[in-house]
Design a protein around this motif. Structure first.
Motif, mmCIF file in Angstrom:
data_model
loop_
_atom_site.group_PDB
_atom_site.id
_atom_site.type_symbol
_atom_site.label_atom_id
_atom_site.label_comp_id
_atom_site.label_asym_id
_atom_site.label_seq_id
_atom_site.Cartn_x
_atom_site.Cartn_y
_atom_site.Cartn_z
ATOM 1 N N GLN A 262 42.412 40.955 37.731
ATOM 2 C CA GLN A 262 42.681 41.799 35.926
ATOM 3 C C GLN A 262 42.662 41.171 35.034
ATOM 4 O O GLN A 262 41.327 41.925 34.476
ATOM 5 C CB GLN A 262 43.980 43.067 35.705
ATOM 6 C CG GLN A 262 43.762 44.347 35.474
ATOM 7 C CD GLN A 262 43.132 44.139 36.125
ATOM 8 O OE1 GLN A 262 42.098 45.377 37.447
ATOM 9 N NE2 GLN A 262 41.846 45.542 35.176
ATOM 10 N N GLN A 263 43.240 40.449 34.046
ATOM 11 C CA GLN A 263 42.761 40.027 33.318
ATOM 12 C C GLN A 263 41.120 39.252 32.932
ATOM 13 O O GLN A 263 40.262 38.891 32.156
ATOM 14 C CB GLN A 263 43.505 39.164 32.792
ATOM 15 C CG GLN A 263 43.459 39.010 30.705
ATOM 16 C CD GLN A 263 45.033 37.480 30.661
ATOM 17 O OE1 GLN A 263 44.924 36.450 31.556
ATOM 18 N NE2 GLN A 263 45.504 37.812 30.022
ATOM 19 N N GLU B 276 38.785 42.184 33.034
ATOM 20 C CA GLU B 276 38.838 42.487 31.017
ATOM 21 C C GLU B 276 38.438 41.486 30.250
ATOM 22 O O GLU B 276 37.062 42.250 29.766
ATOM 23 C CB GLU B 276 40.269 43.003 31.069
ATOM 24 C CG GLU B 276 40.661 43.814 31.745
ATOM 25 C CD GLU B 276 42.199 43.720 31.749
ATOM 26 O OE1 GLU B 276 42.640 43.056 30.403
ATOM 27 O OE2 GLU B 276 43.040 44.635 32.141
ATOM 28 N N ARG C 85 47.625 40.615 41.247
ATOM 29 C CA ARG C 85 46.963 42.518 40.585
ATOM 30 C C ARG C 85 45.576 42.502 41.372
ATOM 31 O O ARG C 85 45.411 43.558 41.897
ATOM 32 C CB ARG C 85 46.836 42.137 39.434
ATOM 33 C CG ARG C 85 48.421 42.603 38.808
ATOM 34 C CD ARG C 85 48.481 42.814 37.674
ATOM 35 N NE ARG C 85 47.877 42.519 36.184
ATOM 36 C CZ ARG C 85 47.038 42.676 34.730
ATOM 37 N NH1 ARG C 85 47.308 44.326 34.865
ATOM 38 N NH2 ARG C 85 46.428 41.846 34.153
ATOM 39 N N VAL C 86 44.776 41.911 40.872
ATOM 40 C CA VAL C 86 43.789 41.477 41.622
ATOM 41 C C VAL C 86 42.990 40.400 41.894
ATOM 42 O O VAL C 86 43.263 39.442 41.596
ATOM 43 C CB VAL C 86 42.265 42.067 40.709
ATOM 44 C CG1 VAL C 86 41.224 41.827 41.060
ATOM 45 C CG2 VAL C 86 42.337 42.774 39.917
ATOM 46 N N HIS D 57 33.825 42.813 41.752
ATOM 47 C CA HIS D 57 32.788 42.792 40.249
ATOM 48 C C HIS D 57 32.504 41.907 39.977
ATOM 49 O O HIS D 57 31.332 43.124 39.421
ATOM 50 C CB HIS D 57 34.655 42.909 39.554
ATOM 51 C CG HIS D 57 34.146 42.916 38.164
ATOM 52 N ND1 HIS D 57 34.109 44.611 37.986
ATOM 53 C CD2 HIS D 57 33.823 42.556 37.215
ATOM 54 C CE1 HIS D 57 34.108 45.282 36.140
ATOM 55 N NE2 HIS D 57 33.949 43.293 35.863
#
Length: 124
Positions: free
Chosen positions: A40-41, A44, A62-63, A71
């Protein structure tokens, strides 16, 4: 790459020791490393900045790395050819899910090989 500036590399790995080691070694090799502690980070950071290469672990909270790759495919498909995946998965299993990557390295990996692969990916 911007002329005169060190190549900026995103390093995403949830294992602190590996992420820190890779970051330090790439910094010593002339790169500008940016760390992410999970997928996730990483997403981002990818959305907020520009990178010359990505070093990505597969198994993260998380991911996971596959989610980060998905992504990238949808938002920055050209970054796929600048992405190095580090994995404990067998290479053949990883290759089936990870297309058009710069490189897949099996853990444990050789640090000199990683540095050279990141250098090659950043030049693409």
């Amino acid at each position: 790459m911007i002329e005169g500036k060190p190549p900026r590399v995103l390093i995403a790995d949830d294992e602190d020791a590996i992420r820190t080691l890779v970051s330090r070694m790439l910094s010593r090799a002339g790169f500008d490393p940016v760390e992410a502690t999970d997928g996730q980070q990483a997403i981002e950071r990818l959305d907020a900045g520009t990178f010359d290469a990505v070093v990505l672990d597969v198994m993260m909270p998380r991911v996971d790395g596959f989610g980060v790759v998905e992504h990238l495919i949808s938002t920055q498909p050209r970054m796929m050819e600048k992405t190095v995946v580090m994995t404990a998965f067998p290479k053949t299993a990883a290759k089936e899910r990870l297309h058009h990557l710069c490189c897949i390295l099996s853990k444990p990996f050789d640090m000199d090989e990683l540095i050279q692969v990141v250098r090659d990916c950043a030049r693409r």
